[in-house]
Design an enzyme around this catalytic site. Structure first.
Site, PDB file in Angstrom:
ATOM      1  N   CYS A 149      11.889  -1.102   4.465  1.00 36.14           N
ATOM      2  CA  CYS A 149      10.541  -0.983   3.904  1.00 36.14           C
ATOM      3  C   CYS A 149      10.647  -0.207   2.606  1.00 36.14           C
ATOM      4  O   CYS A 149      11.496   0.666   2.465  1.00 36.14           O
ATOM      5  CB  CYS A 149       9.648  -0.234   4.889  1.00 36.14           C
ATOM      6  N   HIS A 209       5.946   2.235   8.665  1.00 38.62           N
ATOM      7  CA  HIS A 209       4.533   2.441   8.328  1.00 38.62           C
ATOM      8  C   HIS A 209       3.899   3.535   9.201  1.00 38.62           C
ATOM      9  O   HIS A 209       2.673   3.622   9.319  1.00 38.62           O
ATOM     10  CB  HIS A 209       3.725   1.130   8.406  1.00 38.62           C
ATOM     11  N   TYR A 219      -0.025   4.662   5.136  1.00 39.00           N
ATOM     12  CA  TYR A 219      -0.598   3.984   6.305  1.00 39.00           C
ATOM     13  C   TYR A 219      -1.228   4.953   7.301  1.00 39.00           C
ATOM     14  O   TYR A 219      -2.047   4.549   8.127  1.00 39.00           O
ATOM     15  CB  TYR A 219       0.473   3.115   6.995  1.00 39.00           C
ATOM     16  N   ARG A 236      -2.516 -14.446   6.645  1.00 33.21           N
ATOM     17  CA  ARG A 236      -2.779 -13.016   6.445  1.00 33.21           C
ATOM     18  C   ARG A 236      -4.264 -12.763   6.198  1.00 33.21           C
ATOM     19  O   ARG A 236      -4.816 -11.778   6.698  1.00 33.21           O
ATOM     20  CB  ARG A 236      -1.950 -12.501   5.265  1.00 33.21           C
ATOM     21  N   ASN A 295       7.595  -8.415   7.616  1.00 31.78           N
ATOM     22  CA  ASN A 295       6.694  -7.561   8.389  1.00 31.78           C
ATOM     23  C   ASN A 295       6.188  -8.235   9.656  1.00 31.78           C
ATOM     24  O   ASN A 295       6.202  -9.458   9.730  1.00 31.78           O
ATOM     25  CB  ASN A 295       5.490  -7.197   7.511  1.00 31.78           C
TER      26      ASN A 295
HETATM   27  P1  NAD Z   1       4.992 -15.188   0.848  1.00 31.43           P
HETATM   28  O1  NAD Z   1       3.666 -15.577   1.388  1.00 31.43           O
HETATM   29  O2  NAD Z   1       5.285 -15.464  -0.565  1.00 31.43           O
HETATM   30  O3  NAD Z   1       6.101 -15.864   1.769  1.00 31.43           O
HETATM   31  C1  NAD Z   1       7.445 -15.919   1.379  1.00 31.43           C
HETATM   32  C2  NAD Z   1       8.018 -17.262   1.694  1.00 31.43           C
HETATM   33  O4  NAD Z   1       8.276 -17.416   3.082  1.00 31.43           O
HETATM   34  C3  NAD Z   1       7.124 -18.437   1.309  1.00 31.43           C
HETATM   35  O5  NAD Z   1       7.669 -19.128   0.215  1.00 31.43           O
HETATM   36  C4  NAD Z   1       7.045 -19.262   2.580  1.00 31.43           C
HETATM   37  O6  NAD Z   1       7.052 -20.646   2.360  1.00 31.43           O
HETATM   38  C5  NAD Z   1       8.275 -18.788   3.326  1.00 31.43           C
HETATM   39  N1  NAD Z   1       8.311 -19.107   4.753  1.00 31.43           N
HETATM   40  C6  NAD Z   1       7.287 -19.166   5.639  1.00 31.43           C
HETATM   41  N2  NAD Z   1       7.752 -19.494   6.862  1.00 31.43           N
HETATM   42  C7  NAD Z   1       9.096 -19.643   6.746  1.00 31.43           C
HETATM   43  C8  NAD Z   1      10.139 -19.966   7.647  1.00 31.43           C
HETATM   44  N3  NAD Z   1       9.891 -20.241   8.924  1.00 31.43           N
HETATM   45  N4  NAD Z   1      11.401 -20.021   7.168  1.00 31.43           N
HETATM   46  C9  NAD Z   1      11.672 -19.780   5.882  1.00 31.43           C
HETATM   47  N5  NAD Z   1      10.734 -19.453   4.980  1.00 31.43           N
HETATM   48  C10 NAD Z   1       9.464 -19.394   5.408  1.00 31.43           C
HETATM   49  O7  NAD Z   1       5.201 -13.682   1.230  1.00 31.43           O
HETATM   50  P2  NAD Z   1       5.469 -12.364   0.375  1.00 31.43           P
HETATM   51  O8  NAD Z   1       4.175 -11.782   0.014  1.00 31.43           O
HETATM   52  O9  NAD Z   1       6.460 -12.595  -0.651  1.00 31.43           O
HETATM   53  O10 NAD Z   1       6.081 -11.459   1.512  1.00 31.43           O
HETATM   54  C11 NAD Z   1       7.207 -11.907   2.244  1.00 31.43           C
HETATM   55  C12 NAD Z   1       7.428 -11.056   3.455  1.00 31.43           C
HETATM   56  O11 NAD Z   1       7.862  -9.772   3.075  1.00 31.43           O
HETATM   57  C13 NAD Z   1       6.171 -10.857   4.306  1.00 31.43           C
HETATM   58  O12 NAD Z   1       6.505 -10.895   5.665  1.00 31.43           O
HETATM   59  C14 NAD Z   1       5.719  -9.482   3.901  1.00 31.43           C
HETATM   60  O13 NAD Z   1       4.958  -8.838   4.882  1.00 31.43           O
HETATM   61  C15 NAD Z   1       7.045  -8.811   3.684  1.00 31.43           C
HETATM   62  N6  NAD Z   1       7.005  -7.590   2.872  1.00 31.43           N
HETATM   63  C16 NAD Z   1       7.609  -6.532   3.420  1.00 31.43           C
HETATM   64  C17 NAD Z   1       7.612  -5.316   2.773  1.00 31.43           C
HETATM   65  C18 NAD Z   1       8.271  -4.157   3.463  1.00 31.43           C
HETATM   66  O14 NAD Z   1       8.024  -3.025   3.106  1.00 31.43           O
HETATM   67  N7  NAD Z   1       9.107  -4.389   4.475  1.00 31.43           N
HETATM   68  C19 NAD Z   1       7.019  -5.206   1.503  1.00 31.43           C
HETATM   69  C20 NAD Z   1       6.425  -6.339   0.940  1.00 31.43           C
HETATM   70  C21 NAD Z   1       6.428  -7.538   1.642  1.00 31.43           C
HETATM   71  C1  G6P Z   2       3.688  -2.196   1.054  1.00 25.28           C
HETATM   72  C2  G6P Z   2       4.523  -2.249   2.293  1.00 25.28           C
HETATM   73  C3  G6P Z   2       4.689  -3.584   2.794  1.00 25.28           C
HETATM   74  C4  G6P Z   2       3.408  -4.325   2.633  1.00 25.28           C
HETATM   75  C5  G6P Z   2       3.170  -4.544   1.193  1.00 25.28           C
HETATM   76  C6  G6P Z   2       1.890  -5.231   0.885  1.00 25.28           C
HETATM   77  O1  G6P Z   2       3.991  -1.232   0.267  1.00 25.28           O
HETATM   78  O2  G6P Z   2       5.631  -1.460   2.399  1.00 25.28           O
HETATM   79  O3  G6P Z   2       5.233  -3.585   4.039  1.00 25.28           O
HETATM   80  O4  G6P Z   2       3.450  -5.496   3.316  1.00 25.28           O
HETATM   81  O5  G6P Z   2       3.403  -3.428   0.435  1.00 25.28           O
HETATM   82  O6  G6P Z   2       1.821  -5.560  -0.458  1.00 25.28           O
HETATM   83  P1  G6P Z   2       0.833  -6.675  -0.986  1.00 25.28           P
HETATM   84  O7  G6P Z   2       0.949  -6.613  -2.450  1.00 25.28           O
HETATM   85  O8  G6P Z   2       1.332  -7.962  -0.389  1.00 25.28           O
HETATM   86  O9  G6P Z   2      -0.518  -6.318  -0.456  1.00 25.28           O
HETATM   87 MN    MN Z   3       6.613  -1.801   4.407  1.00 20.99          MN
END
Ligand code: NAD
Ligand code: G6P
Ligand code: MN
Length: 433
Positions: free
Chosen positions: A169, A199, A253, A93, A147
């Site tokens: 989300c 977003h 966004y 990232r 994401n």
């Molecule tokens: P993170 O960096 O902590 O990753 C989460 C876990 O995924 C890690 O422990 C990593 O080892 C694991 N991982 C990586 N590749 C993998 C695979 N192939 N199979 C299984 N596990 C695997 O990430 P985070 O900051 O906790 O965010 C996790 C995800 O959620 C990201 O994609 C982020 O963008 C998403 N997210 C989405 C929203 C939303 O609004 N939809 C909000 C926040 C975060």
């Molecule tokens: C947001 C969104 C996510 C985004 C995240 C980032 O609110 O909805 O899709 O990836 O927060 O948060 P962070 O703390 O990882 O920057």
């Molecule tokens: Mn989101």
């Protein structure tokens, strides 16, 4: 009892999810929660998994927590699969955010070149998960939080046989909570008609106790302090004339699209001082996992609220509960458009208010989007579609096309330069190219 499999179980958001399951246990009787990760995330999963076990023990609930690197064991007979993984972890990232800045283009987790490359890394993995699901839990619902959630949901709908997929989300629920706070009322009294894409979602109307308060809320968005509803984006306020004439609620966004230059300048400055958001989050994550290690800790620590994904548990668990109990309440989610939003393909993913039933989300009809926003939504959907296709085929030309038609790209040539540098930087996670 229900079996839940959570892929990317080592995420620092796992205590959010667990808190949600605990709060709604009466309606959603979970027997097994399987956290799955890969070798690189094993230690994180163990730390956060042990915290999950302590939280559940404190609540006195009979939910078994399993920690595994064996995805197939976790998926076997699961009722719901939630995904929250990050291919390449925060290091990837940080590259997504830093490289485009050198070319004067936004570097962001889910938008512009960063969003494109996160999609290219993620889509092959999610499609692989879908193949396993077909075999091991064909009736399960896939609740995708990974994401870029809109592009990922689009890819699952188009390129897998899993039809029971919902993209999720926290932005819509964050806007609802934020509006409730601005008006100083309970969240449950606010309802917003959401429509658009992940977003790229708009609030077409906002109601307090069923009466529109849209104009009042729009006025408040001109104050920078009120103009973002998520921790990862610092709001810089809207021009009153612009936002009044737009006539709908924006999501944070949108500032990248309607305030492109100011947001870019701010991000360049931030990158030079405190670091990009990923670099800030790397520090936050370290602090969080130090806290999670404490054997006395048995609740979700409030420090997690510094992350952008606040209220994720509310959004995820209320969705799963409404599917499981056929509740038929209204929630904004990413699902197949099916004609709800005119001008967007019927088989594409949209983010829209839906009635949530046992048979999944049923979008509320929207019809035409306001003329001022229609084109941008269509353009981003085209970007997501072409990017998803490129992720599947590994066609380099399509990657250039996707980037060049994105409104954040200044030119096809600069798009290609950014892509070439990012392809090289991420090559270990892009086996399809
Ligand atoms: P993170 O960096 O902590 O990753 C989460 C876990 O995924 C890690 O422990 C990593 O080892 C694991 N991982 C990586 N590749 C993998 C695979 N192939 N199979 C299984 N596990 C695997 O990430 P985070 O900051 O906790 O965010 C996790 C995800 O959620 C990201 O994609 C982020 O963008 C998403 N997210 C989405 C929203 C939303 O609004 N939809 C909000 C926040 C975060
Ligand atoms: C947001 C969104 C996510 C985004 C995240 C980032 O609110 O909805 O899709 O990836 O927060 O948060 P962070 O703390 O990882 O920057
Ligand atoms: Mn989101």
């Amino acid at each position: 009892g229900l079996k839940i499999a959570t892929i990317g179980g080592g995420s620092s958001y796992t205590p959010e999810l667990v808190e949600g399951f605990i709060k709604r246990y009466d309606e959603l009787p979970i027997r097994e929660l399987w956290l799955v990760d890969i070798e690189a995330g094993r230690e994180k999963m163990e730390i956060v998994g042990n915290l999950a076990k302590r939280m559940i023990a404190k609540a006195g609930l009979p939910i078994e927590v399993h920690l595994t690197l064996d995805r197939r064991a976790a998926l076997k007979d699961a009722d719901f699969v939630t995904t929250q993984f990050r291919v390449g972890l925060l290091e990837a990232r940080a590259k997504d955010e830093r490289i485009p800045l050198k070319y004067g283009v936004l570097g962001q987790e889910t938008n512009g070149p960063g969003g494109l490359f996160k999609g290219l890394r993620t889509i092959p993995v999610i499609l692989d998960i879908c193949k396993d699901m077909e075999e091991l839990c064909p009736d399960a619902w896939l609740i995708n939080f990974t994401n870029p959630a809109g592009m990922v949901t689009e890819a699952v709908l188009r390129y897998s046989n899993i039809k029971k997929v919902v993209g999720l989300c926290n932005v819509p629920i964050g806007i609802e909570m934020g509006v409730a706070k601005l008006l100083n009322v309970e969240h449950s009294r606010i309802r917003i008609d959401f429509a658009g894409l992940n977003h790229m979602v708009y609030g077409l109307d906002v109601y307090l106790d069923g009466v529109s308060v849209k104009d009042e809320v729009i006025e408040k968005l001109t104050d920078p302090a009120n103009s973002s509803f998520v921790k990862n984006i610092e709001g810089i306020g809207w021009e009153p004339e612009f936002i009044r004439a737009l006539g709908v609620l924006t999501c944070p966004y949108h500032m990248y699209y309607y305030k492109t230059r100011q947001m870019l300048e701010k991000d360049i400055k931030n990158a030079e001082t405190e670091g990009t958001r990923a670099e800030v989050v790397q520090k936050l994550e370290k602090e969080l996992f130090e806290l999670y290690k404490d054997p006395e800790l048995n609740i979700k620590p409030p420090q997690l609220e510094k992350r952008g994904g606040a209220y994720y548990s509310d959004a995820a668990v209320r969705l799963i509960t409404s599917i499981y109990t056929d509740k038929r309440d209204i929630q904004p989610v990413n699902t197949v458009n099916n004609g709800a939003i005119a001008g967007i393909p019927t088989d594409s993913a949209v983010e829209v208010s839906c009635v949530i039933t046992k048979d999944g989300p049923k979008p509320l009809a929207v019809g035409d989007l306001p003329v001022a926003v229609r084109g941008l939504v269509q353009q981003i959907k085209s970007f997501e579609r072409i990017a998803a296709e490129a992720a599947v085929t590994g066609d380099y030309n399509s990657v250039v096309l996707a980037m060049a038609i994105n409104p954040l790209s200044p030119s096809d040539t600069i798009s290609k330069q950014i892509i070439d540098e990012m392809m090289e930087a991420h090559k270990e996670h892009l086996p399809q190219f």
